[in-house]
Design a protein around this motif. Structure first.
Motif, PDB file in Angstrom:
ATOM      1  N   SER A  41       0.825  -1.203   0.000  1.00  0.00           N
ATOM      2  CA  SER A  41       0.000   0.000   0.000  1.00  0.00           C
ATOM      3  C   SER A  41       0.863   1.258   0.000  1.00  0.00           C
ATOM      4  O   SER A  41       0.602   2.210  -0.754  1.00  0.00           O
ATOM      5  CB  SER A  41      -0.936   0.008   1.213  1.00  0.00           C
ATOM      6  N   LYS A  42       1.915   1.281   0.843  1.00  0.00           N
ATOM      7  CA  LYS A  42       2.827   2.433   0.872  1.00  0.00           C
ATOM      8  C   LYS A  42       3.454   2.656  -0.499  1.00  0.00           C
ATOM      9  O   LYS A  42       3.543   3.789  -0.973  1.00  0.00           O
ATOM     10  CB  LYS A  42       3.945   2.211   1.900  1.00  0.00           C
ATOM     11  N   THR A  43       3.880   1.584  -1.128  1.00  0.00           N
ATOM     12  CA  THR A  43       4.500   1.669  -2.451  1.00  0.00           C
ATOM     13  C   THR A  43       3.497   2.168  -3.474  1.00  0.00           C
ATOM     14  O   THR A  43       3.823   3.003  -4.328  1.00  0.00           O
ATOM     15  CB  THR A  43       5.066   0.296  -2.861  1.00  0.00           C
ATOM     16  N   LYS A  44       2.262   1.707  -3.364  1.00  0.00           N
ATOM     17  CA  LYS A  44       1.207   2.152  -4.282  1.00  0.00           C
ATOM     18  C   LYS A  44       1.007   3.655  -4.197  1.00  0.00           C
ATOM     19  O   LYS A  44       0.865   4.325  -5.220  1.00  0.00           O
ATOM     20  CB  LYS A  44      -0.090   1.396  -3.975  1.00  0.00           C
ATOM     21  N   ALA A  49       1.727   9.015  -6.644  1.00  0.00           N
ATOM     22  CA  ALA A  49       2.309  10.358  -6.592  1.00  0.00           C
ATOM     23  C   ALA A  49       3.250  10.594  -7.778  1.00  0.00           C
ATOM     24  O   ALA A  49       3.271  11.681  -8.350  1.00  0.00           O
ATOM     25  CB  ALA A  49       3.062  10.560  -5.279  1.00  0.00           C
ATOM     26  N   ASP A  50       3.999   9.552  -8.149  1.00  0.00           N
ATOM     27  CA  ASP A  50       4.956   9.649  -9.255  1.00  0.00           C
ATOM     28  C   ASP A  50       4.320   9.410 -10.626  1.00  0.00           C
ATOM     29  O   ASP A  50       5.032   9.417 -11.633  1.00  0.00           O
ATOM     30  CB  ASP A  50       6.093   8.644  -9.058  1.00  0.00           C
ATOM     31  N   ASP A  54       2.890   2.364 -15.208  1.00  0.00           N
ATOM     32  CA  ASP A  54       3.336   1.018 -15.596  1.00  0.00           C
ATOM     33  C   ASP A  54       3.248   0.059 -14.403  1.00  0.00           C
ATOM     34  O   ASP A  54       2.711  -1.044 -14.528  1.00  0.00           O
ATOM     35  CB  ASP A  54       4.758   1.048 -16.157  1.00  0.00           C
ATOM     36  N   SER A  55       3.742   0.493 -13.250  1.00  0.00           N
ATOM     37  CA  SER A  55       3.667  -0.346 -12.049  1.00  0.00           C
ATOM     38  C   SER A  55       2.235  -0.490 -11.566  1.00  0.00           C
ATOM     39  O   SER A  55       1.819  -1.573 -11.146  1.00  0.00           O
ATOM     40  CB  SER A  55       4.546   0.239 -10.939  1.00  0.00           C
ATOM     41  N   LEU A  56       1.462   0.603 -11.623  1.00  0.00           N
ATOM     42  CA  LEU A  56       0.059   0.546 -11.201  1.00  0.00           C
ATOM     43  C   LEU A  56      -0.745  -0.377 -12.108  1.00  0.00           C
ATOM     44  O   LEU A  56      -1.630  -1.104 -11.641  1.00  0.00           O
ATOM     45  CB  LEU A  56      -0.554   1.946 -11.188  1.00  0.00           C
ATOM     46  N   ASN A  57      -0.432  -0.381 -13.376  1.00  0.00           N
ATOM     47  CA  ASN A  57      -1.127  -1.251 -14.332  1.00  0.00           C
ATOM     48  C   ASN A  57      -0.945  -2.728 -13.968  1.00  0.00           C
ATOM     49  O   ASN A  57      -1.863  -3.527 -14.138  1.00  0.00           O
ATOM     50  CB  ASN A  57      -0.631  -0.976 -15.754  1.00  0.00           C
TER      51      ASN A  57
END
Length: 154
Positions: A41-44, A49-50, A54-57
């Motif tokens: 969750s923290k990484t998400k 924010a950034d 690609d990572s969220l996908n």
């Protein structure tokens, strides 16, 4: 009748509260799997924010749903909103977090203050955010992200 329901509610709440406390009155440390969800969750929040779509996908399940103050939609629209800057999640200050894992489903609750840019306007709002993750083939995928605005920060 109201008294009976109130009594049962208070009894249930007391049992639930005491079951979630250690002998010294603090909450138990998260399990390894719960800590994994907290870190995800923290990484998400950082990816949001950034605008790291690609990572969220990869994180967002194809059937995932997103509930905001202004509406609800699926994965494709959430990715597009983030990519276009329609909502720029600048910073999520997380005040508290809890995780419940039920089988292959993790439900995370965040109490946050979100600094965002929405429609070109910078706004700060207190939310309780519900995140639902599903574990498939050993990997956690987000199934739902829902924002509930609260009246004041806790």
């Amino acid at each position: 009748m109201k008294t009976i329901f109130l009594g049962l509610f208070l009894l249930f709440a007391t049992v639930q509260y005491s079951a979630a406390q250690t002998p010294n009155g603090t909450s138990p440390a998260p399990t390894k799997e719960e800590q994994q969800i907290i870190e995800l969750s923290k990484t998400k929040w950082l990816w949001m924010a950034d605008k790291n779509v690609d990572s969220l996908n990869v994180l967002f399940d194809t059937k995932s749903v997103f509930v905001h103050m202004g509406g609800s939609w699926g994965k494709a629209q959430e990715i597009n909103v983030i990519k276009s800057g329609g909502i720029h999640y600048k910073k999520a200050d997380v005040h508290s977090v809890s995780v419940n894992i039920i089988g292959n489903t993790a439900i995370l609750l965040n109490n946050i203050t979100l600094l965002a840019v929405v429609g070109g306007n910078e706004v700060t709002n207190p939310f309780i955010v519900t995140e639902v993750y599903i574990k498939e083939k050993g990997h956690w995928k987000m199934g739902s992200l829902s924002f509930t605005k609260i009246n004041k920060e806790h």
